[in-house]
Design a protein around this motif. Sequence first.
Motif, short mmCIF file in Angstrom:
data_model
loop_
_atom_site.label_atom_id
_atom_site.label_comp_id
_atom_site.label_asym_id
_atom_site.label_seq_id
_atom_site.Cartn_x
_atom_site.Cartn_y
_atom_site.Cartn_z
N GLN A 38 117.63 41.84 -4.93
CA GLN A 38 116.64 42.78 -4.39
C GLN A 38 116.36 42.49 -2.92
O GLN A 38 116.42 41.36 -2.48
CB GLN A 38 115.34 42.70 -5.18
CG GLN A 38 115.47 43.30 -6.56
CD GLN A 38 114.13 43.57 -7.23
OE1 GLN A 38 114.05 44.39 -8.13
NE2 GLN A 38 113.08 42.90 -6.81
N GLU A 40 116.48 37.14 -4.31
CA GLU A 40 115.81 37.86 -3.22
C GLU A 40 116.00 37.07 -1.92
O GLU A 40 115.12 36.34 -1.49
CB GLU A 40 114.32 38.01 -3.52
CG GLU A 40 114.06 38.79 -4.80
CD GLU A 40 112.58 38.93 -5.14
OE1 GLU A 40 112.14 40.04 -5.41
OE2 GLU A 40 111.89 37.89 -5.12
N LEU A 97 116.45 37.20 -10.89
CA LEU A 97 116.32 37.80 -9.55
C LEU A 97 116.91 36.94 -8.44
O LEU A 97 116.74 35.73 -8.43
CB LEU A 97 114.84 37.98 -9.22
CG LEU A 97 114.15 39.25 -9.67
CD1 LEU A 97 112.75 39.29 -9.08
CD2 LEU A 97 114.93 40.47 -9.22
#
Length: 510
Positions: free
Chosen positions: A320, A359, A357
């Motif tokens: 992300q 990031e 995730l």
Amino acid sequence: MDAILILDFGSQYTQLIARIVREHRVYCEIFPWNVDYDEFRSRYNIKGIILSGSPYSVNDSEAPIIRLESLIPSVPILGICYGAQMMAYLLGGKIKASEKREYGRARLATFSYDHPLFDGIEPGTQVWMSHSDTIVELPPEARLLSSTESIRVAAYEVPSRRIYGVQFHPEVYHTSQGKTFIHNFLNICQCKRDWTPASFIEDAIQKIRQQTNGKHAVMALSGGVDSSVVAALVTRAIGDRLHSIFVNNGLLRKNEFDSVLNTYHSLGINVKGVDACHEFLSALHGITDPEQKRKIIGRIFYEVFEREAKQLKDVDFLVQGTIYPDVIESVSVAGPSQTIKSHHNVGGLPSRINLKLIEPVRYLFKDEVRKVGKELGLPDGILNRHPFPGPGLAIRIIGEVTKERIELLQEADAIFIDELKKEELYDQVWQAFAVLLPVQTVGVMGDERTYESVIALRAVTSRDGMTADWARLPNEFLARVSTRIVNEIKGINRVVYDITSKPPSTIEWE
Ligand code: XMP
């Protein structure tokens, strides 16, 4: 790597402190004053601490007062405004509401020329004040360093503990030599200045490789700066094991889908373009309420993304493009600010996508993301493009979104942007776009009466999108854009220019 720890006591300027420290090529992170920072301490060599300002008075019963023991004893500490008052208070000084509040510009009337905190500072330098309390008595061990015409304690130090306090705000633009003050503090901390886009990239690549450990990752691309830079960065780290998905929702600007997709291909990013225009358009049929449009677009986007992601085998990670202001906002002392519009960002995928995730730019500000992108060789066309909302043209078409209305708007928008670029005005505004209004007005073309749509042009200047002013574009320029739009687009017979600031308006019309 050397780093500075910034503790936030709820000041609206805390992010500015971080930005200046980083401009000096020293890494830093912001933590709420009462949050444990052990993990940060284990990753970085903390060389100094900065304590922010605060809306509180140290004499308030609910004031955020830190325990001295929780601060690393061996490193220099710089307290700014409330931070300075709190340190003085903790060490035995006295703080009182001043009779005269001091807001705005002041001049440092006297200061210690030979003190390292004042190295290179000009006599009478302008500083920015914003306080109603003042330090009326310094702690026993403290030494006064500077005064202004209205307050005695503008700066002090406690030499034995390497504590420095400044009543003014070095982090704000109106403190003329604010960057020099921060630079001097970083010198006092003996920080190495080695945090650069190149060092960030090298570090990030290593971390991504370690984290993914041979596994695959998926991400959604939007064509915007953050996701594009992240995709280029992760591609450097794991190559084709990154699977990116770029969804055409039919609500992008004219030719944008193809041109951005080509750019991604030329950068070697493993991307799949998915045409879902029809799905979005049919879900939007008959919908005029802006919030409903946003919700529908968000929902369809997730459905398309999930469907595509499920076709990929062995994917363990979701990448992300979250950036630092989003993170700070959600953990700040003051809490997330009120939501005026429910922003749909491509980054925020729902938790039902059961992936870990990644990031990589979570701790970067937007301009730092751009610098990393430049270092990675991304073209200016991507790095300098104006922000574009997730729901795209749907929230710039007031009323119902139809294929015909999207095309009208795309044409008008393309003319506006084209002219801005030709006149080298594009980079001078934060955002510029056309809006299609749901009214028809009478016009006359040749001998014929027309009854057609109106286009509104919006161009704003801004630093962060939170507040904005309408851009004073030259009249001649606006005249040319208007003539071109009306002459070249059948169905538009009137152009207006939006002259409201934010607040009270917002940047977008919906
Ligand atoms: P407003 O209209 O709230 O816009 O003044 C501030 C900034 O946010 C963008 N914006 C959005 N971005 N999803 C987004 O990803 C949205 O729903 C949305 N609404 C507004 C807007 O373009 C501007 O940059």
